[in-house]
Write a protein that holds these residues in place. Structure first.
Motif, short mmCIF file in Angstrom:
data_model
loop_
_atom_site.label_atom_id
_atom_site.label_comp_id
_atom_site.label_asym_id
_atom_site.label_seq_id
_atom_site.Cartn_x
_atom_site.Cartn_y
_atom_site.Cartn_z
N HIS A 1 -150.77 -32.38 -7.12
CA HIS A 1 -152.14 -31.67 -6.79
C HIS A 1 -151.72 -30.43 -6.29
N HIS B 1 -152.46 -25.82 -5.63
CA HIS B 1 -153.47 -24.87 -6.00
C HIS B 1 -152.87 -23.65 -6.34
N CYS C 1 -159.60 -29.68 -7.62
CA CYS C 1 -160.71 -29.65 -6.75
C CYS C 1 -161.93 -29.07 -7.43
N TYR D 1 -167.77 -29.39 -2.49
CA TYR D 1 -168.10 -27.76 -2.69
C TYR D 1 -169.19 -27.60 -3.54
N HIS E 1 -161.72 -34.55 -6.33
CA HIS E 1 -161.80 -34.10 -4.73
C HIS E 1 -163.17 -34.78 -4.64
N HIS F 1 -155.80 -36.19 -3.03
CA HIS F 1 -155.63 -36.23 -1.55
C HIS F 1 -156.47 -37.12 -0.83
N ASP G 1 -151.47 -30.52 -2.23
CA ASP G 1 -152.66 -29.67 -2.01
C ASP G 1 -152.14 -28.43 -1.47
ZN ZN Z 1 -159.58 -30.84 -2.77
#
Ligand code: ZN
Length: 532
Positions: free
Chosen positions: A63, A65, A92, A191, A219, A249, A410
């Motif tokens: 995971h 980014h 995510c 989000y 997520h 996560h 993450d």
């Molecule tokens: Zn996330």
């Protein structure tokens, strides 16, 4: 037998399957492991004595980014120095592709950081992967497609259900991305715009990833009071779309929810007993990190980041957002966490706030904490991060010990020099893997060393469908890490995060040294992996 390119002698080989280590030699030719056993009589172009050290498959960060940061950090400094040889990005709900020209600005505006070179000149996933790959990379990268990105491409930041046509567009964009080599679909259901979708929409879109034999990384819609409903929703998507589920996560956020990780794991166990392929990942810290705007109610993002800033500049809009933030009736993330547990990070304009808690920032400006949030969002044009100290150590240990949980940082590939220098990012970007090996395997014995390594290698490789990575065996790709199990540890802290771990001595990616004797060689042998 022809000559080996490299022979690694004398290490305790922990092969990534979860079985105990054994002392043996490993031979590499080109980018593959070609021999495992007693190689004392074999000739090699080069030998590495690793007596007293552990030799493991290169770690897979399930995971990450790094989609954004790798553009300006192709040496992947903070990850490769942890022994990470493959990163999984596009998590995510947010990936840089595919893009529709109509909503390009919405997508670009949503990114917290757009590095130089990342020009959004691409449209399809294939265009994107080619652009990303053209500069060379220290490690391998596997890409997921974000549901938020698909939704923006189909309908912008519209706060409503998609029309039949928009839903079909999301599906066809995802199907094309799967053909281009994506590994699956991710969502970010806390989000905007992901939070505006219902379960049926996710299932409908996910079918396209299932057809391409991809997996669903979630997520989830809630990690606090609604954690268990959210786990159930993620599992439902897997059941209905008939595909593997990766819960991202895993945590229970907010003191009233501590202990719920055990219940979440029980749901995962029950799903697995039902025959569903459900796994999770976790990072070894009791603080999370996200963007500051995530603390706002999701409707504040309707129309995108510029629209959100417009609302904050308008007294009526600002009041409505304030009410949602300080109301004890709804689920206000800020109240749940507490102002003193919110650290501001990643500032550019407001350096005074960097690394400081929100209550202190407010006090220094002689304003209320909620106004300090508004001020920071406006000053930073919506691009500012937070670290939230809101999890429980016992929950974390429970997650790390569970056989269905692997390791995912993450975080991103960062570096102490260049664009990220001077900020205080979450230390997980520098310390995740050594912290699991040092703090949780060696010191606390939360998990055995072979199992800890399995959670970083064989288990994620199986999830990704990468049969030639994640284990040490003849025929596998030579992604390897040599470390000192007695010494390995993370040293990055929340106060001083830009610090490389100790004890990671050599890292090879596709048969080439990227870390040799603890130093980066500058080599860029990584590949963009395509799931075909
Ligand atoms: Zn996330």
């Amino acid at each position: 037998m022809s000559v080996l390119d490299l022979k690694i002698d004398g290490a305790t080989v922990v092969d990534g399957t979860g079985t105990a280590g054994a002392r043996t030699d490993v031979g590499v030719r080109d980018d593959r492991i070609v021999a495992v056993g007693d190689l004392s009589r074999e000739h090699a172009g080069r030998s590495l004595n690793a007596s007293g050290k552990v030799l493991a498959p290169g770690f897979i960060d399930m995971h990450s980014h790094s989609d954004w940061r790798l553009w300006e950090n192709r040496r992947a400094e903070s990850k490769i120095r942890q022994g990470v040889t493959t990163e999984v990005v596009g998590n995510c709900g947010f990936s840089p592709a595919p893009v529709s020209p109509e909503f390009l600005d919405d997508l670009r505006g949503f990114a917290l950081h757009v590095p130089a070179g990342m020009d959004f000149g691409w449209r399809t996933f294939d265009d994107y992967l080619s652009a990303f790959d053209s500069g060379g990379l220290a490690l391998n990268v596997a890409h997921l497609v974000g549901h938020g990105t698909l939704r923006i491409a189909a309908m912008g930041f519209a706060r409503r259900a998609p029309t039949t046509g928009e839903l079909a567009r999301m599906r066809s964009l995802l199907a094309a991305a799967m053909d281009d080599g994506a590994f699956g679909l991710s969502t970010g259901l806390i989000y905007a715009p992901g939070s505006w979708s219902d379960t049926a929409e996710i299932v409908e879109v996910a079918h396209a990833a299932a057809r391409g034999r991809g997996f669903y990384a979630s997520h989830m819609r809630g990690e606090g009071a609604t954690l268990l409903q959210a786990v159930t929703e993620a599992i439902t998507v897997g059941r209905e779309a008939n595909m593997p589920v990766q819960i991202s996560h895993l945590k229970a956020a907010g003191r009233p929810n501590w202990g719920k990780v055990a219940d979440a794991l029980a749901l995962i166990d029950a799903a697995r007993a039902e025959g569903l392929d459900v796994l999770a990942d976790a990072y070894p810290y009791i603080a999370s990190s996200t963007s500051l705007r995530t603390l706002l109610p999701d409707w504040a993002l309707e129309g995108g980041v510029e629209a959100m800033l417009g609302r904050l500049n308008d007294s009526g809009g600002r009041e409505r957002i304030r009410e949602a933030l300080v109301s004890t009736r709804g689920e206000s993330m800020a109240l749940r966490v507490g102002w003193e547990n919110i650290m501001i990070v990643g500032t550019t304009a407001r350096r005074d706030a960097e690394g400081r808690r929100l209550d202190e920032v407010a006090k220094a400006r002689k304003i209320e904490p909620v106004d300090a949030i508004f001020e920071l969002l406006l000053d930073e044009r919506g691009r500012v991060g937070v670290i939230l100290f809101q999890m429980d150590e016992a929950d974390l240990r429970r997650a790390l010990a569970h056989p269905a949980v692997m390791v995912g940082s993450d975080g991103s590939s960062l570096a102490p020099t260049g664009p990220t220098a001077g900020t205080k990012p979450h230390p997980r970007s520098y310390g995740t893997f050594p912290r699991v090996l040092g703090e949780y395997a060696r010191e606390q014995r939360t998990v055995s060393l072979p199992h800890a390594i399995h959670k970083m290698t064989g288990l994620p490789a199986r999830r990704l469908g990468l049969p030639d990575r994640g284990t040490i065996r003849v025929g596998a790709r030579a992604d390897l890490v040599v470390f000192d199990a007695r010494r390995v540890t993370d040293v990055a802290t929340f106060e001083d995060p830009h610090r490389y771990p100790v004890g990671i001595e050599h890292v090879l990616v596709n048969g080439r040294f990227v870390i040799k004797d603890g130093e980066h060689t500058g080599s860029l042998p990584g590949r963009v992996l395509r799931h075909l």
